[in-house]
Design an enzyme around this catalytic site. Structure first.
Site, mmCIF file in Angstrom:
data_model
loop_
_atom_site.group_PDB
_atom_site.id
_atom_site.type_symbol
_atom_site.label_atom_id
_atom_site.label_comp_id
_atom_site.label_asym_id
_atom_site.label_seq_id
_atom_site.Cartn_x
_atom_site.Cartn_y
_atom_site.Cartn_z
ATOM 1 N N HIS A 1 -7.798 -82.791 -34.552
ATOM 2 C CA HIS A 1 -6.936 -81.886 -33.983
ATOM 3 C C HIS A 1 -7.897 -81.097 -33.046
ATOM 4 C CE1 HIS A 1 -3.852 -82.528 -37.107
ATOM 5 N NE2 HIS A 1 -4.467 -82.910 -38.058
ATOM 6 N N ARG B 1 -40.880 -65.090 -44.213
ATOM 7 C CA ARG B 1 -39.496 -64.041 -44.023
ATOM 8 C C ARG B 1 -39.917 -63.549 -42.568
ATOM 9 N NH1 ARG B 1 -38.903 -61.254 -49.187
ATOM 10 N NH2 ARG B 1 -37.742 -59.590 -47.839
ATOM 11 N N TRP C 1 -39.813 -60.032 -38.243
ATOM 12 C CA TRP C 1 -38.817 -60.945 -37.738
ATOM 13 C C TRP C 1 -37.933 -60.553 -36.826
ATOM 14 C CZ3 TRP C 1 -33.488 -60.512 -38.091
ATOM 15 C CH2 TRP C 1 -32.954 -61.373 -37.284
ATOM 16 N N CYS D 1 -39.147 -60.220 -42.971
ATOM 17 C CA CYS D 1 -40.184 -59.121 -42.706
ATOM 18 C C CYS D 1 -40.883 -59.017 -44.090
ATOM 19 C CB CYS D 1 -40.157 -57.489 -42.379
ATOM 20 S SG CYS D 1 -39.115 -57.403 -40.397
ATOM 21 N N GLU E 1 -23.492 -79.094 -44.671
ATOM 22 C CA GLU E 1 -25.099 -78.242 -45.196
ATOM 23 C C GLU E 1 -25.733 -79.679 -44.428
ATOM 24 O OE1 GLU E 1 -26.429 -76.844 -46.708
ATOM 25 O OE2 GLU E 1 -28.104 -77.271 -47.405
ATOM 26 N N ASN F 1 -39.982 -52.954 -43.449
ATOM 27 C CA ASN F 1 -38.681 -53.993 -43.753
ATOM 28 C C ASN F 1 -37.372 -53.327 -44.231
ATOM 29 O OD1 ASN F 1 -37.229 -56.783 -44.055
ATOM 30 N ND2 ASN F 1 -37.645 -56.401 -46.614
ATOM 31 N N GLY F 2 -36.780 -53.507 -43.116
ATOM 32 C CA GLY F 2 -35.351 -53.223 -42.924
ATOM 33 C C GLY F 2 -34.673 -52.554 -41.650
ATOM 34 N N LYS G 1 -28.537 -78.450 -42.043
ATOM 35 C CA LYS G 1 -29.887 -78.607 -41.647
ATOM 36 C C LYS G 1 -30.056 -78.961 -40.593
ATOM 37 C CE LYS G 1 -30.360 -76.648 -44.843
ATOM 38 N NZ LYS G 1 -29.721 -76.457 -45.881
ATOM 39 N N GLU H 1 -30.575 -76.335 -37.999
ATOM 40 C CA GLU H 1 -31.978 -75.121 -38.255
ATOM 41 C C GLU H 1 -33.097 -75.252 -37.817
ATOM 42 O OE1 GLU H 1 -32.058 -73.023 -42.206
ATOM 43 O OE2 GLU H 1 -31.454 -74.684 -42.843
ATOM 44 N N LYS I 1 -36.750 -66.966 -44.016
ATOM 45 C CA LYS I 1 -36.078 -67.340 -45.178
ATOM 46 C C LYS I 1 -35.299 -66.625 -46.134
ATOM 47 C CE LYS I 1 -36.320 -70.713 -48.679
ATOM 48 N NZ LYS I 1 -35.638 -71.676 -48.618
HETATM 49 O O1 M6R Z 1 -30.927 -66.634 -50.270
HETATM 50 P P1 M6R Z 1 -29.887 -66.611 -49.749
HETATM 51 O O2 M6R Z 1 -29.708 -68.178 -50.548
HETATM 52 O O3 M6R Z 1 -28.304 -65.656 -49.586
HETATM 53 O O4 M6R Z 1 -29.609 -66.903 -48.416
HETATM 54 C C1 M6R Z 1 -28.281 -67.645 -46.942
HETATM 55 C C2 M6R Z 1 -28.761 -68.310 -46.099
HETATM 56 O O5 M6R Z 1 -29.356 -67.594 -45.329
HETATM 57 C C3 M6R Z 1 -29.431 -69.573 -45.897
HETATM 58 O O6 M6R Z 1 -28.867 -70.344 -47.208
HETATM 59 C C4 M6R Z 1 -29.787 -70.301 -45.023
HETATM 60 O O7 M6R Z 1 -28.144 -70.502 -44.653
HETATM 61 C C5 M6R Z 1 -31.134 -71.802 -45.414
HETATM 62 N N1 M6R Z 1 -32.073 -70.975 -44.352
HETATM 63 C C6 M6R Z 1 -29.650 -72.654 -44.581
HETATM 64 O O8 M6R Z 1 -31.239 -74.014 -44.968
#
Ligand code: M6R
Length: 627
Positions: A522, A27, A74, A2, A499, A100-101, A503, A506, A622
């Site tokens: 396994h 956000r 959000w 948010c 990673e 926010n929260g 990517k 998401e 984000k």
């Molecule tokens: O701000 P942060 O690095 O602590 O965020 C952690 C995760 O929320 C963040 O890396 C998330 O997995 C990303 N969307 C990955 O691309």
């Protein structure tokens, strides 16, 4: 998670709020709204979905109000519908609140208020706040600041709020508890926001509120108070900030722009943290790395524990490898969200590192705070030593840890982390080399040799971008209908498999999993058939042959094999892989930094070809400021 923004000053508030929300949309983006005060009445406009829906609704309105608050949501409590969008108002429409929260005890407060005759129009936790404030303001001697103060004394959980009231048209009150909130100081105008991005076009003079602090903004200035009502003296600081960081600069998406920024990010890191005058032969007495770590952080170090989430957790796995293999320090990496509820036993002389691009991830911050608290009363060698690795040195993380390594990546807007991952990993190379130097676990010649490899990285990434992008874009067309992907890697490239998979899932919504290549047999190998492509990170080095034979096992199950390997090995790899993503020749130890780039491009192009919202993928945000 948010985004909130607030304005009070001499200009019409609505456009300032909307453009602020546009800069905060990363956000959260499932609904949005703004509220202003005009001629003694609150005007509130809200819309479901992306911000342009709100803008469209507001365009019909001419509203000269010079005070207002805005929100981009959000969803946590209540579906992403207009009636759940912020701002929320009390029944008499006298008080408007954005938050926010999460208010954890909202059910209890809501029931209590319903008992007093209050009616609610949303399913959110937030709506109790304007109702509570309105109750407090029922006593006409109570000021808006006092009303907010009394109301938030009832709240449990995390919140950053901004409040305006029809009866107090010249004040905006904000409060912060475990969720980010900054204030911006202009000429006769003042701002509040979840992040400095929202206010940066208007002012570079910023103050970050701390937990337990609130502020009263009027056209004449800003007063800061503790929740207990004590007036605090705090000074804003001027940011050295380049506004182009938050522009797309001709790229179709922020993510692509940020992938392309990576060579320069690494260059800035090298310039910031490498001692240019250091040479293995000549300077044995001082570190080649200029992180300037406080001696307390590394003296007698026995153990490193790293706390992070998501992509930052992946970068931390590379960090673990480096700290153990180069500096010889036993290292663990925990998801901060798990560590909070099952912390590891306390080990003396431990360095705890929090890694986060936003510097605001609730779990990471809470785990670090917990670590400080649980060690606070113990003997000195058991006390917390906290280090943060982030690209946002002005974030809440900096308020919690003893020292920050600024990864120099600047702000990242695309929800999928790219340049910040690379920069965090580079930060770990520097940290491990610095500790290796201090602990004498590597010869100076070997350190110089690794540094030399790092110096080549920017040009090597540029080469990947120049030579591979159009090929990867073409290849991506073949996977738009694919349902599942498997990524495999070993050793220091196992985190790259994780990673690459993250990517892809998401932003393209394709199911993808990353595994250590040797683990396939396994269990996961049962998933393979001709419809499941396998991406193998096969960088020349100690596990190269092993990865190739693991890839062969997948091929024997009809999987389409995509290899990420060095150009030097391309000829040999062609016989194993159906498709090759090549990177320049590089030592295995540094290879993750290059291997990740084609995977970022692959994920990006698949998502872009599918016409998906690359920068704001569904359900994500984000900055994850709730637990
Ligand atoms: O701000 P942060 O690095 O602590 O965020 C952690 C995760 O929320 C963040 O890396 C998330 O997995 C990303 N969307 C990955 O691309």
């Amino acid at each position: 998670m948010c985004g909130i923004v607030g304005y009070i000053g001499t200009q019409a508030a609505t456009e300032i709020l909307l453009s602020g929300l546009e800069r905060l949309e990363y956000r959260g983006y499932d609904s949005a709204g703004v509220a202003t005060v005009l001629e003694g009445e609150l005007h509130c406009v809200r819309a479901k979905g992306k911000l342009y829906n709100l803008r469209e609704k507001i365009q019909r309105d001419v509203n000269p109000s010079q005070i207002g608050i805005g929100h981009t949501r959000w969803a946590t409590h209540g579906k992403p519908e207009e009636h759940n969008a912020h701002p929320h108002l009390d029944m008499a429409r006298q008080v408007a609140v954005v938050q926010n929260g999460i208010v954890e005890n909202y059910q209890e407060i809501r029931e209590e208020l319903i008992g007093k005759g209050h009616q609610f129009s949303s399913e959110t936790d937030t709506e109790v706040i304007p109702h509570l404030i309105a109750e407090c303001l029922a006593n006409s001697a109570t000021s808006l600041l006092e009303g907010v103060q009394q109301a938030i004394a009832r709240l449990e959980g995390a919140f950053a709020i901004a409040v305006i009231s029809a009866d107090h048209p010249n004040e905006l009150v904000v409060a912060r508890q475990q969720a980010p909130l900054i204030l911006g100081f202009g000429q006769g105008e003042f701002f509040c926001a979840s992040d400095i991005t929202a206010v940066i076009p208007h002012t570079h003079t910023i103050l970050s509120l701390e937990n337990g602090e609130m502020a009263r903004l009027t056209p004449l200035g800003v007063e800061i108070y503790s929740f207990a009502g004590e007036r605090l003296l705090k000074f804003p600081r001027t940011l050295d900030w380049n506004p182009t960081q938050v522009e797309k600069q001709g790229f179709r998406h922020y993510m692509l722009k940020e992938i392309y920024e990576q060579p320069d990010v690494v260059r800035t890191c090298l310039e910031s943290y490498l001692n240019p005058n250091w040479h293995a032969q000549e300077n044995p007495d001082f570190s080649p790395i200029t992180l300037s770590l406080a001696p307390r952080l590394y003296e007698n170090l026995e153990y490193v524990q790293i706390l992070a989430c998501g992509t930052s957790w992946h970068a931390s796995l590379i960090g673990k490898y480096l700290l153990e293999q180069l500096a010889g320090i036993p290292t663990t990496v925990d998801y901060a969200s798990e560590f909070r509820y099952s912390p590891r036993p306390i080990i003396p002389n431990t360095l705890t590192i929090g890694v986060t691009q936003s510097g605001e991830t609730a779990d990471t911050l809470a785990a670090l705070e917990m670590e400080r608290e649980r060690r606070a009363s113990l003997e000195p060698k058991l006390q917390a030593r906290l280090l943060g690795i982030t690209n946002r040195p002005e974030s809440t993380l900096a308020q919690i840890v003893d020292q920050i390594i600024n990864t120099q990546a600047g702000i990242e807007i695309g929800v999928a982390a790219t340049k910040t991952f690379l920069a965090q990993a580079i930060g770990f190379y520097f940290l491990a080399l610095d500790l290796a130097y201090r602990r004498k676990t590597l010869s100076n010649e070997r350190i110089e040799n690794i540094i030399d490899g790092l110096r080549h990285i920017p040009a090597q990434i540029e080469k990947i971008l120049e030579t591979q992008e159009s090929y990867i874009e073409e290849l991506a067309h073949e996977f738009t209908e694919t349902q599942d992907f498997i990524f495999v890697g070993r050793g220091i490239n196992f985190p790259i498999a994780l990673e690459g998979a993250l990517k892809l899932k998401e932003i393209s919504y394709i199911h993808a999993e990353g595994y250590p290549a040797g683990e396939m047999k396994h269990g996961p190998i049962a998933l393979l058939d001709s419809k499941v492509p396998v991406v193998a990170i096969a960088m020349p080095g100690s596990v190269y042959d092993k990865v190739l034979s693991n890839a062969q096992e997948a091929k024997a199950r009809d999987a389409r094999l995509i290899g990420v390997t060095s150009a030097m090995n391309a000829q040999e790899a062609t016989s194993t892989f159906d498709d090759l993503l090549t990177v320049p020749e590089i030592e295995e130890l540094i290879s993750p930094i290059l291997a990740v780039v084609p995977l970022q491009l692959l994920a990006y192009h698949i998502a872009a070809i599918k016409g998906l919202d690359v920068d704001q993928p569904r359900n994500l945000a984000k900055s994850v400021t709730v637990e």
